[in-house]
Design a protein around this motif. Structure first.
Motif, PDB file in Angstrom:
ATOM      1  N   GLU A   8     -25.600  42.573 -12.376  1.00  0.00           N
ATOM      2  CA  GLU A   8     -25.715  41.859 -11.105  1.00  0.00           C
ATOM      3  C   GLU A   8     -27.134  41.984 -10.544  1.00  0.00           C
ATOM      4  N   SER A   9     -27.717  43.155 -10.682  1.00  0.00           N
ATOM      5  CA  SER A   9     -29.091  43.368 -10.222  1.00  0.00           C
ATOM      6  C   SER A   9     -30.067  42.499 -11.011  1.00  0.00           C
ATOM      7  N   ALA A  10     -29.873  42.403 -12.322  1.00  0.00           N
ATOM      8  CA  ALA A  10     -30.745  41.560 -13.156  1.00  0.00           C
ATOM      9  C   ALA A  10     -30.620  40.095 -12.740  1.00  0.00           C
ATOM     10  N   ALA A  11     -29.393  39.646 -12.456  1.00  0.00           N
ATOM     11  CA  ALA A  11     -29.180  38.260 -12.032  1.00  0.00           C
ATOM     12  C   ALA A  11     -29.852  38.013 -10.680  1.00  0.00           C
ATOM     13  N   ARG A  12     -29.696  38.934  -9.755  1.00  0.00           N
ATOM     14  CA  ARG A  12     -30.310  38.782  -8.427  1.00  0.00           C
ATOM     15  C   ARG A  12     -31.831  38.802  -8.537  1.00  0.00           C
ATOM     16  N   LEU A  14     -33.669  37.921 -11.031  1.00  0.00           N
ATOM     17  CA  LEU A  14     -34.155  36.665 -11.608  1.00  0.00           C
ATOM     18  C   LEU A  14     -34.100  35.552 -10.570  1.00  0.00           C
ATOM     19  N   ARG A  15     -33.033  35.491  -9.786  1.00  0.00           N
ATOM     20  CA  ARG A  15     -32.947  34.480  -8.719  1.00  0.00           C
ATOM     21  C   ARG A  15     -34.132  34.620  -7.761  1.00  0.00           C
ATOM     22  N   ILE A  16     -34.477  35.858  -7.428  1.00  0.00           N
ATOM     23  CA  ILE A  16     -35.608  36.111  -6.533  1.00  0.00           C
ATOM     24  C   ILE A  16     -36.910  35.660  -7.206  1.00  0.00           C
ATOM     25  N   LYS A  17     -37.097  36.063  -8.456  1.00  0.00           N
ATOM     26  CA  LYS A  17     -38.317  35.714  -9.184  1.00  0.00           C
ATOM     27  C   LYS A  17     -38.504  34.199  -9.274  1.00  0.00           C
ATOM     28  N   LEU A  18     -37.407  33.480  -9.469  1.00  0.00           N
ATOM     29  CA  LEU A  18     -37.479  32.023  -9.615  1.00  0.00           C
ATOM     30  C   LEU A  18     -37.498  31.290  -8.276  1.00  0.00           C
ATOM     31  N   GLY A  19     -37.365  32.041  -7.183  1.00  0.00           N
ATOM     32  CA  GLY A  19     -37.400  31.423  -5.858  1.00  0.00           C
ATOM     33  C   GLY A  19     -36.147  30.654  -5.499  1.00  0.00           C
ATOM     34  N   ILE A  20     -35.005  31.080  -6.047  1.00  0.00           N
ATOM     35  CA  ILE A  20     -33.754  30.355  -5.779  1.00  0.00           C
ATOM     36  C   ILE A  20     -32.681  31.273  -5.192  1.00  0.00           C
ATOM     37  N   ASP A  21     -33.067  32.438  -4.696  1.00  0.00           N
ATOM     38  CA  ASP A  21     -32.089  33.421  -4.255  1.00  0.00           C
ATOM     39  C   ASP A  21     -31.232  32.941  -3.093  1.00  0.00           C
ATOM     40  N   ASP A  22     -31.718  31.999  -2.319  1.00  0.00           N
ATOM     41  CA  ASP A  22     -30.961  31.494  -1.176  1.00  0.00           C
ATOM     42  C   ASP A  22     -30.124  30.262  -1.520  1.00  0.00           C
ATOM     43  N   GLN A  23     -30.188  29.806  -2.748  1.00  0.00           N
ATOM     44  CA  GLN A  23     -29.473  28.585  -3.140  1.00  0.00           C
ATOM     45  C   GLN A  23     -28.051  28.899  -3.595  1.00  0.00           C
ATOM     46  N   LEU A  24     -27.111  28.250  -2.952  1.00  0.00           N
ATOM     47  CA  LEU A  24     -25.711  28.447  -3.279  1.00  0.00           C
ATOM     48  C   LEU A  24     -25.370  27.862  -4.652  1.00  0.00           C
ATOM     49  N   ARG A  25     -25.985  26.756  -4.978  1.00  0.00           N
ATOM     50  CA  ARG A  25     -25.707  26.077  -6.254  1.00  0.00           C
ATOM     51  C   ARG A  25     -27.032  25.664  -6.889  1.00  0.00           C
ATOM     52  N   PRO A  26     -27.706  26.611  -7.572  1.00  0.00           N
ATOM     53  CA  PRO A  26     -29.016  26.265  -8.142  1.00  0.00           C
ATOM     54  C   PRO A  26     -28.909  25.177  -9.212  1.00  0.00           C
ATOM     55  N   ASP A  27     -29.903  24.328  -9.241  1.00  0.00           N
ATOM     56  CA  ASP A  27     -29.994  23.275 -10.240  1.00  0.00           C
ATOM     57  C   ASP A  27     -30.411  23.927 -11.559  1.00  0.00           C
ATOM     58  N   VAL A 101     -31.832  35.614 -22.104  1.00  0.00           N
ATOM     59  CA  VAL A 101     -33.272  35.709 -21.843  1.00  0.00           C
ATOM     60  C   VAL A 101     -33.545  36.881 -20.890  1.00  0.00           C
ATOM     61  N   ALA A 102     -32.880  36.873 -19.746  1.00  0.00           N
ATOM     62  CA  ALA A 102     -33.134  37.861 -18.694  1.00  0.00           C
ATOM     63  C   ALA A 102     -32.780  39.282 -19.123  1.00  0.00           C
ATOM     64  N   LEU A 103     -31.768  39.417 -19.964  1.00  0.00           N
ATOM     65  CA  LEU A 103     -31.324  40.746 -20.381  1.00  0.00           C
ATOM     66  C   LEU A 103     -32.057  41.247 -21.619  1.00  0.00           C
ATOM     67  N   GLY A 104     -32.959  40.417 -22.155  1.00  0.00           N
ATOM     68  CA  GLY A 104     -33.771  40.836 -23.291  1.00  0.00           C
ATOM     69  C   GLY A 104     -33.009  40.954 -24.602  1.00  0.00           C
ATOM     70  N   HIS A 105     -31.966  40.153 -24.750  1.00  0.00           N
ATOM     71  CA  HIS A 105     -31.210  40.189 -26.000  1.00  0.00           C
ATOM     72  C   HIS A 105     -32.053  39.648 -27.147  1.00  0.00           C
ATOM     73  N   ASP A 106     -31.907  40.256 -28.309  1.00  0.00           N
ATOM     74  CA  ASP A 106     -32.699  39.829 -29.460  1.00  0.00           C
ATOM     75  C   ASP A 106     -31.858  39.026 -30.438  1.00  0.00           C
ATOM     76  N   GLY A 107     -32.526  38.214 -31.227  1.00  0.00           N
ATOM     77  CA  GLY A 107     -31.849  37.400 -32.233  1.00  0.00           C
ATOM     78  C   GLY A 107     -31.620  35.988 -31.737  1.00  0.00           C
ATOM     79  N   ALA A 138     -22.612  36.318 -12.273  1.00  0.00           N
ATOM     80  CA  ALA A 138     -23.375  36.897 -11.158  1.00  0.00           C
ATOM     81  C   ALA A 138     -24.510  35.975 -10.720  1.00  0.00           C
ATOM     82  N   PHE A 139     -25.096  35.259 -11.655  1.00  0.00           N
ATOM     83  CA  PHE A 139     -26.193  34.352 -11.351  1.00  0.00           C
ATOM     84  C   PHE A 139     -25.694  33.130 -10.578  1.00  0.00           C
ATOM     85  N   LEU A 140     -24.544  32.600 -10.997  1.00  0.00           N
ATOM     86  CA  LEU A 140     -24.020  31.388 -10.370  1.00  0.00           C
ATOM     87  C   LEU A 140     -23.258  31.653  -9.077  1.00  0.00           C
ATOM     88  N   ALA A 141     -22.668  32.840  -8.957  1.00  0.00           N
ATOM     89  CA  ALA A 141     -21.891  33.185  -7.756  1.00  0.00           C
ATOM     90  C   ALA A 141     -22.284  34.582  -7.286  1.00  0.00           C
TER      91      ALA A 141
END
Length: 146
Positions: A8-12, A14-27, A101-107, A138-141
């Motif tokens: 949840e922290s990683a999702a939040r 990223l929302r902050i980094k992308l400037g969409i933390d206040d958006q209820l339904r990000p595009d 991407v955000a969680l750094g998964h490989d492969g 967590a990212f979407l809701a």
């Protein structure tokens, strides 16, 4: 990373980094563009449906490329052409790949039927797929907007 709080922290974050933390339904297409702008992915590819019939999207961490089936990309941002269910699924699919991407998964990670056999064999893939699903939710809701 496997704890719900960490995801949840990683999702939040990223929302902050992308400037969409206040958006209820990000595009979600805009989220993809911003990932590229921030250097988190090298690029994204809109793949014709017939070239990717069994998967909706995939992320290749080695090339830092996000591949999204054309119909999935379009459904994520269309209000008139696709049903509510198709739009929700497309948004979740893209958010799931963003999770890798955000969680750094490989492969290379697939979202669709191609992933099923590999997930049954490799525990690491199952764990990362579960994490990406939790990230997408967590990212979407996000709790702070609920």
């Amino acid at each position: 990373m496997s704890g719900d709080d960490e995801i949840e922290s990683a999702a939040r974050n990223l929302r902050i980094k992308l400037g969409i933390d206040d958006q209820l339904r990000p595009d979600m297409p805009t989220v993809v563009f911003k990932l590229k702008d921030h250097g988190m992915i090298r690029d994204y590819v809109r793949v014709p449906d017939h070239e990717m019939p069994d998967d909706e999207a995939r992320y290749d961490s080695f090339q830092k490329l996000l591949y999204i089936r054309e119909s999935t990309f379009c459904a994520a941002n269309s209000m008139f052409t696709y049903s509510v269910v198709e739009r929700r699924r497309a948004r979740f699919t893209i958010a799931h790949e963003v999770g890798h991407v955000a969680l750094g998964h490989d492969g290379v990670r697939f979202r669709g039927s191609t992933a099923a056999p590999a997930e049954q064999i490799v525990q690491k893939i199952r764990r990362q797929e579960n994490e990406a699903n939790r990230f997408a939710a967590a990212f979407l809701a996000p709790a702070h907007l609920a």
